[in-house]
Design an enzyme around this catalytic site. Sequence first.
Site, PDB file in Angstrom:
ATOM      1  N   ASP A   9       0.999  -1.004  -0.123  1.00  0.00           N
ATOM      2  CA  ASP A   9       0.219  -0.124  -0.086  1.00  0.00           C
ATOM      3  C   ASP A   9       0.863   0.880   0.046  1.00  0.00           C
ATOM      4  O   ASP A   9       2.034   1.714   0.846  1.00  0.00           O
ATOM      5  CB  ASP A   9      -1.005   0.165   1.462  1.00  0.00           C
ATOM      6  CG  ASP A   9      -1.940   1.249   1.531  1.00  0.00           C
ATOM      7  OD1 ASP A   9      -2.132   2.128   0.692  1.00  0.00           O
ATOM      8  OD2 ASP A   9      -2.930   1.366   2.033  1.00  0.00           O
ATOM      9  N   ASP A 111      -3.359   2.552  -5.801  1.00  0.00           N
ATOM     10  CA  ASP A 111      -2.020   2.577  -4.829  1.00  0.00           C
ATOM     11  C   ASP A 111      -2.037   1.595  -3.935  1.00  0.00           C
ATOM     12  O   ASP A 111      -1.758   1.223  -3.054  1.00  0.00           O
ATOM     13  CB  ASP A 111      -1.928   4.387  -3.656  1.00  0.00           C
ATOM     14  CG  ASP A 111      -2.386   3.249  -3.420  1.00  0.00           C
ATOM     15  OD1 ASP A 111      -4.109   3.554  -2.793  1.00  0.00           O
ATOM     16  OD2 ASP A 111      -2.880   4.097  -2.330  1.00  0.00           O
ATOM     17  N   GLU A 112      -2.879  -0.025  -4.266  1.00  0.00           N
ATOM     18  CA  GLU A 112      -2.797  -1.311  -3.054  1.00  0.00           C
ATOM     19  C   GLU A 112      -2.587  -2.152  -4.178  1.00  0.00           C
ATOM     20  O   GLU A 112      -3.524  -2.144  -4.890  1.00  0.00           O
ATOM     21  CB  GLU A 112      -3.686  -0.819  -2.443  1.00  0.00           C
ATOM     22  CG  GLU A 112      -5.003  -0.784  -2.269  1.00  0.00           C
ATOM     23  CD  GLU A 112      -6.046  -0.526  -1.498  1.00  0.00           C
ATOM     24  OE1 GLU A 112      -6.018  -1.515  -0.325  1.00  0.00           O
ATOM     25  OE2 GLU A 112      -6.591  -0.162  -1.334  1.00  0.00           O
TER      26      GLU A 112
HETATM   27 MG   LIG Z   1      -2.517   4.225   0.533  1.00  0.00          MG
END
Ligand SMILES: [Mg+2]
Length: 403
Positions: A9, A111-112
């Site tokens: 993350d 973003d993960e």
């Molecule tokens: Mg994040």
Amino acid sequence: MKRIIMHIDVNNAFLSWSAIDLLNNGSKYDIRKSYAVIGGDEKKRRGIVLAKSIACKKLGIKTADTLYSAKQKCPALRVFPPNFPFYKEMSKKMFSLLSVYSPDIEVASIDECYLDYGKVQNLYGDPFLFAKKIQKQIFDELGFTVNIGIANNKLCAKMASDFSKPYKIHTLYEEEVEEKLYPLPIEELYGCGKRTSEKLRKFGIKTIGDLAHFDVESLKPIFKNMAVPLVESARGINRDLVCSEAWIPKGIGNEITLPKDIQDKNELLLYLREITENVALRLRKQKKYAYTVCVTLKTKDFKRRSHQKKRKNATDGTEELYETVREVFLEMQIEEGVRLIGVRLDHLTDYRTIQGTLFDSFEQIDDHSKLDEAIDTMKRKYGIKVIKKASAVEKVSFENRKD
Ligand SMILES: [Mg+2]
């Protein structure tokens, strides 16, 4: 065997990525280290905070605050617009970097992602050391930090990556659930929204551990068929799979009708080579990598046959693809003249994957990509047939001699 899942993350993704974007464009200061937020259009009163720096967080600015209220909390605040194309680029770079280690990556959001580490552990060893290595690699090569959670399932990996930030690695293995998960307030259980946790609190459930030990039957009247999954997740139980297929788009193919019926395998391979070069070129144009190679042919009595193979790694290299095409084709029986032949690439991904860790094979791949790149440029410039690799030229001139 127990699974090992990692959740990777990006820390404060939009702000970090904007900081990099600004630094790349000559900005002198790093907005991560000042009073800065990423926000929607300030002129429209709807503008809200999409991301904030740590300094802003300390002043009580929250994500989804209006820019107006954020400025009241911090008059020195600087607002930067989001740059989504750049975010996408950074996101892609990170997933691309990770997929070198494993094809089993599920992109959860920009973003993960989840990485099914258990499947590649025999290649890379200890999970914690591996996490450290990729965390550092992302920081060194891309310039931003990530948190990594390691666990035996997706839920616990996700929870672990959230424990404390930034640039941290946390484990939450089955045997650690009691110690690390149970003391947390019920609101922090992933998937347990505000309304659910309010209802749970009415039962006297304050922590995740309280829920884990609660009698499921007495929750059923309120939570119906959600009662069991809720209690299970509080106990750190989750069976979801890492679904890498979700982001794999459709394939690319090409077939040609031959000038005459051909039965000779070597002659047919010359055409397959040509077709492979062209589909590989299209693949590279789309910046995709293929796992599966399929060869199709139609015999002179119009029977269509095809045979396919899934490669261990996804590639966009002409040589590697042709190798598989050749393998697949040679496994097919050709008992009569062929009138049409084609190649199809399937299971496309956005990232190249490399199985194994042999150094020379990395270098070879690199050399091939450079060669492919040069040939693509020439082909675009001078037309599709003008240039071939030496291996193809040899075969072609051999054929010419035969003529
Ligand atoms: Mg994040």
